[in-house]
Design a protein around this motif. Structure first.
Motif, PDB file in Angstrom:
ATOM      1  N   THR A   1     -37.381  65.801  50.084  1.00 37.65           N
ATOM      2  CA  THR A   1     -37.277  65.813  48.015  1.00 37.65           C
ATOM      3  C   THR A   1     -37.153  67.157  48.072  1.00 37.65           C
ATOM      4  O   THR A   1     -36.998  67.353  47.239  1.00 37.65           O
TER       5      THR A   1
ATOM      6  N   ALA B   1     -40.947  71.949  44.277  1.00 38.54           N
ATOM      7  CA  ALA B   1     -39.768  72.079  44.563  1.00 38.54           C
ATOM      8  C   ALA B   1     -38.843  73.184  43.242  1.00 38.54           C
ATOM      9  O   ALA B   1     -39.695  72.588  41.943  1.00 38.54           O
TER      10      ALA B   1
ATOM     11  N   LEU C   1     -36.076  70.639  39.745  1.00 35.50           N
ATOM     12  CA  LEU C   1     -35.788  69.325  40.102  1.00 35.50           C
ATOM     13  C   LEU C   1     -35.513  68.553  38.505  1.00 35.50           C
ATOM     14  O   LEU C   1     -36.363  68.895  37.370  1.00 35.50           O
TER      15      LEU C   1
ATOM     16  N   ARG D   1     -37.451  64.092  39.708  1.00 31.49           N
ATOM     17  CA  ARG D   1     -38.374  63.892  39.261  1.00 31.49           C
ATOM     18  C   ARG D   1     -39.312  62.747  39.191  1.00 31.49           C
ATOM     19  O   ARG D   1     -39.909  62.265  39.904  1.00 31.49           O
TER      20      ARG D   1
END
Length: 93
Positions: A22, A33, A36, A41
């Motif tokens: 992810t 990331a 997101l 999230r």
């Protein structure tokens, strides 16, 4: 736009694999990331919270930063669990 960072210590391969699927793994145990959505999230964090109950001697922290917001006002979310040592775990001598 937000940047999400998750730092882990001593997690199971299952949790590492999920995080790596992810988010980008920047270094061992450090995932990030840059974009997101809040819904994604929240789903990732829900899975981590559920799986965390089965981990032992593990810690994890997640930080969320928004562009244009004073870093002193950031909200941090953390899960940490340290299991107490039992008598058999103590070094002898």
């Amino acid at each position: 736009m937000s940047m999400t960072v998750v730092v882990t210590r001593n997690v199971s391969p299952r949790m590492r694999g999920f995080l790596a699927s992810t988010m980008l793994e920047l270094a061992p145990g450090v995932y990030s990331a840059p974009r997101l959505s809040p819904a994604v999230r929240a789903r990732i964090w829900a899975v981590l919270e559920e799986w965390f109950a089965y981990e032992q001697d593990t810690s994890m922290i997640s930080s969320l930063a928004y562009a244009g917001i004073d870093p002193r006002r950031l909200g941090d979310y953390a899960l940490a669990r340290k299991l107490p040592r039992t008598r058999g775990d103590r070094p002898s001598g």
